[in-house]
Design a protein around this motif. Structure first.
Motif, PDB file in Angstrom:
ATOM      1  N   GLU A   7      -5.692   7.585  32.889  1.00  0.00           N
ATOM      2  CA  GLU A   7      -4.534   6.895  33.242  1.00  0.00           C
ATOM      3  C   GLU A   7      -4.477   7.348  34.654  1.00  0.00           C
ATOM      4  O   GLU A   7      -4.924   8.289  35.177  1.00  0.00           O
ATOM      5  CB  GLU A   7      -3.258   7.545  32.544  1.00  0.00           C
ATOM      6  CG  GLU A   7      -3.059   6.883  31.103  1.00  0.00           C
ATOM      7  CD  GLU A   7      -1.640   7.221  30.494  1.00  0.00           C
ATOM      8  OE1 GLU A   7      -0.865   7.835  31.199  1.00  0.00           O
ATOM      9  OE2 GLU A   7      -1.687   6.752  29.419  1.00  0.00           O
ATOM     10  N   THR A   8      -3.714   6.754  35.411  1.00  0.00           N
ATOM     11  CA  THR A   8      -3.416   6.682  36.966  1.00  0.00           C
ATOM     12  C   THR A   8      -2.033   6.266  37.451  1.00  0.00           C
ATOM     13  O   THR A   8      -1.436   5.542  36.522  1.00  0.00           O
ATOM     14  CB  THR A   8      -4.572   6.069  37.719  1.00  0.00           C
ATOM     15  OG1 THR A   8      -4.207   6.527  39.307  1.00  0.00           O
ATOM     16  CG2 THR A   8      -4.599   4.644  37.579  1.00  0.00           C
ATOM     17  N   SER A   9      -1.565   6.932  38.363  1.00  0.00           N
ATOM     18  CA  SER A   9      -0.328   6.465  38.915  1.00  0.00           C
ATOM     19  C   SER A   9      -0.375   5.356  39.899  1.00  0.00           C
ATOM     20  O   SER A   9       0.437   5.072  40.466  1.00  0.00           O
ATOM     21  CB  SER A   9       0.516   7.778  39.699  1.00  0.00           C
ATOM     22  OG  SER A   9      -0.193   8.255  40.409  1.00  0.00           O
ATOM     23  N   TYR A  68      -0.963  -1.231  39.338  1.00  0.00           N
ATOM     24  CA  TYR A  68      -1.728  -2.126  38.464  1.00  0.00           C
ATOM     25  C   TYR A  68      -2.588  -3.053  39.353  1.00  0.00           C
ATOM     26  O   TYR A  68      -3.616  -2.990  39.145  1.00  0.00           O
ATOM     27  CB  TYR A  68      -0.589  -2.940  37.580  1.00  0.00           C
ATOM     28  CG  TYR A  68      -1.544  -4.004  36.707  1.00  0.00           C
ATOM     29  CD1 TYR A  68      -1.978  -3.794  35.313  1.00  0.00           C
ATOM     30  CD2 TYR A  68      -1.731  -5.310  37.319  1.00  0.00           C
ATOM     31  CE1 TYR A  68      -2.836  -4.558  34.649  1.00  0.00           C
ATOM     32  CE2 TYR A  68      -2.514  -6.225  36.697  1.00  0.00           C
ATOM     33  CZ  TYR A  68      -2.987  -5.958  35.397  1.00  0.00           C
ATOM     34  OH  TYR A  68      -3.685  -6.730  34.526  1.00  0.00           O
ATOM     35  N   ASP A 127      -0.457  -1.770  32.312  1.00  0.00           N
ATOM     36  CA  ASP A 127       0.664  -1.239  33.029  1.00  0.00           C
ATOM     37  C   ASP A 127       1.498  -0.640  31.810  1.00  0.00           C
ATOM     38  O   ASP A 127       1.997  -1.189  31.117  1.00  0.00           O
ATOM     39  CB  ASP A 127       1.374  -2.299  33.692  1.00  0.00           C
ATOM     40  CG  ASP A 127       2.450  -1.578  34.387  1.00  0.00           C
ATOM     41  OD1 ASP A 127       2.892  -0.457  34.372  1.00  0.00           O
ATOM     42  OD2 ASP A 127       2.799  -2.284  35.619  1.00  0.00           O
ATOM     43  N   LYS A 128       1.735   0.771  31.969  1.00  0.00           N
ATOM     44  CA  LYS A 128       2.558   1.673  30.985  1.00  0.00           C
ATOM     45  C   LYS A 128       3.868   1.857  31.613  1.00  0.00           C
ATOM     46  O   LYS A 128       4.417   2.855  31.303  1.00  0.00           O
ATOM     47  CB  LYS A 128       1.720   2.755  30.487  1.00  0.00           C
ATOM     48  CG  LYS A 128       0.458   2.443  29.917  1.00  0.00           C
ATOM     49  CD  LYS A 128       0.644   2.489  28.351  1.00  0.00           C
ATOM     50  CE  LYS A 128      -0.564   2.297  27.507  1.00  0.00           C
ATOM     51  NZ  LYS A 128      -0.627   2.856  26.243  1.00  0.00           N
ATOM     52  N   GLY A 169       4.913   2.954  35.273  1.00  0.00           N
ATOM     53  CA  GLY A 169       4.938   4.156  35.827  1.00  0.00           C
ATOM     54  C   GLY A 169       3.377   4.664  35.996  1.00  0.00           C
ATOM     55  O   GLY A 169       3.113   5.632  37.088  1.00  0.00           O
ATOM     56  N   ARG A 170       2.738   4.320  35.008  1.00  0.00           N
ATOM     57  CA  ARG A 170       1.220   4.784  34.673  1.00  0.00           C
ATOM     58  C   ARG A 170       0.449   3.608  34.504  1.00  0.00           C
ATOM     59  O   ARG A 170       1.078   2.367  33.755  1.00  0.00           O
ATOM     60  CB  ARG A 170       1.261   5.718  33.846  1.00  0.00           C
ATOM     61  CG  ARG A 170       2.035   6.935  33.878  1.00  0.00           C
ATOM     62  CD  ARG A 170       1.351   8.135  34.787  1.00  0.00           C
ATOM     63  NE  ARG A 170       0.127   8.692  34.292  1.00  0.00           N
ATOM     64  CZ  ARG A 170      -0.468   9.333  35.359  1.00  0.00           C
ATOM     65  NH1 ARG A 170      -0.082   9.634  36.565  1.00  0.00           N
ATOM     66  NH2 ARG A 170      -1.623   9.786  35.144  1.00  0.00           N
ATOM     67  N   GLU A 204      -3.034   2.656  32.359  1.00  0.00           N
ATOM     68  CA  GLU A 204      -4.024   2.999  31.320  1.00  0.00           C
ATOM     69  C   GLU A 204      -5.415   2.175  31.859  1.00  0.00           C
ATOM     70  O   GLU A 204      -5.368   0.897  31.800  1.00  0.00           O
ATOM     71  CB  GLU A 204      -3.666   2.886  30.032  1.00  0.00           C
ATOM     72  CG  GLU A 204      -4.843   3.379  29.086  1.00  0.00           C
ATOM     73  CD  GLU A 204      -4.564   3.046  27.599  1.00  0.00           C
ATOM     74  OE1 GLU A 204      -3.826   4.312  27.087  1.00  0.00           O
ATOM     75  OE2 GLU A 204      -4.604   1.822  27.002  1.00  0.00           O
ATOM     76  N   GLN A 236     -11.129   7.908  39.618  1.00  0.00           N
ATOM     77  CA  GLN A 236      -9.717   8.406  39.669  1.00  0.00           C
ATOM     78  C   GLN A 236      -9.213   9.298  40.866  1.00  0.00           C
ATOM     79  O   GLN A 236      -8.109   8.971  41.432  1.00  0.00           O
ATOM     80  CB  GLN A 236      -9.949   9.447  38.599  1.00  0.00           C
ATOM     81  CG  GLN A 236      -9.672   9.161  37.163  1.00  0.00           C
ATOM     82  CD  GLN A 236      -9.960  10.049  36.135  1.00  0.00           C
ATOM     83  OE1 GLN A 236      -9.005  10.827  35.700  1.00  0.00           O
ATOM     84  NE2 GLN A 236     -11.040  10.210  35.411  1.00  0.00           N
TER      85      GLN A 236
END
Length: 154
Positions: A14-16, A19, A102-103, A105-106, A108, A149
């Motif tokens: 996961e990353t901030s 998207y 898109d989760k 805010g994060r 995946e 990452q």
């Protein structure tokens, strides 16, 4: 005589990063591949197909070079990037996908790939060489994931 080795690799992180940023980088094959270690050359075959030529692994006459080509397809709305083998290119066939979700805010990111590598070696060496080749490719993918990452974190 030749040895066929099949490798399956799956990774998730996961990353901030946004998207759009994640998807656009992964869908841009040359930009994405620039983060993959030990690529000697990426050759544009046209129509979003690329031939990967990896640096040789091993020593002298026992060195092997993995070469394969894939046709890439991206669907930003679905968050899907896929690749399928281009037949007759190199000594390997690779297929796989990226899934970008898109989760809120994060983001995946899921990576899945399966490759089949044919090496000009006696079949007796398969038991010895197979774990070494699998370890090397898993290590390369781990470095690739780390590099991506870091790129998304910057």
């Amino acid at each position: 005589m030749s040895v066929n080795i099949t490798i399956e690799i799956s990774r998730t992180f996961e990353t901030s990063a946004s998207y759009d940023r994640v998807f656009d980088l992964l869908a841009d094959v040359p930009a994405s591949v620039s983060h993959f270690p030990k690529v000697e050359q990426l050759v544009d075959l046209g129509d979003n197909a690329y031939r990967w030529e990896m640096k040789k692994i091993g020593v002298d006459k026992h060195a092997i070079q993995t070469v394969y080509a894939c046709q890439y397809s991206a669907d930003k709305e679905r968050g899907s990037i896929t690749w399928a083998p281009v037949k007759g290119e190199g000594n390997s066939e690779v297929q796989g996908s990226w899934s970008v979700v898109d989760k809120g805010g994060r983001v995946e990111v899921r990576f899945q790939t399966k490759g089949s590598l044919t090496l000009p070696l006696p079949s007796l060496l398969k038991l010895a060489i197979s774990p070494v080749v699998k370890h090397e490719f898993n290590s390369l993918v781990d470095v690739y994931m780390d590099n991506l990452q870091k790129e998304f974190a910057s």
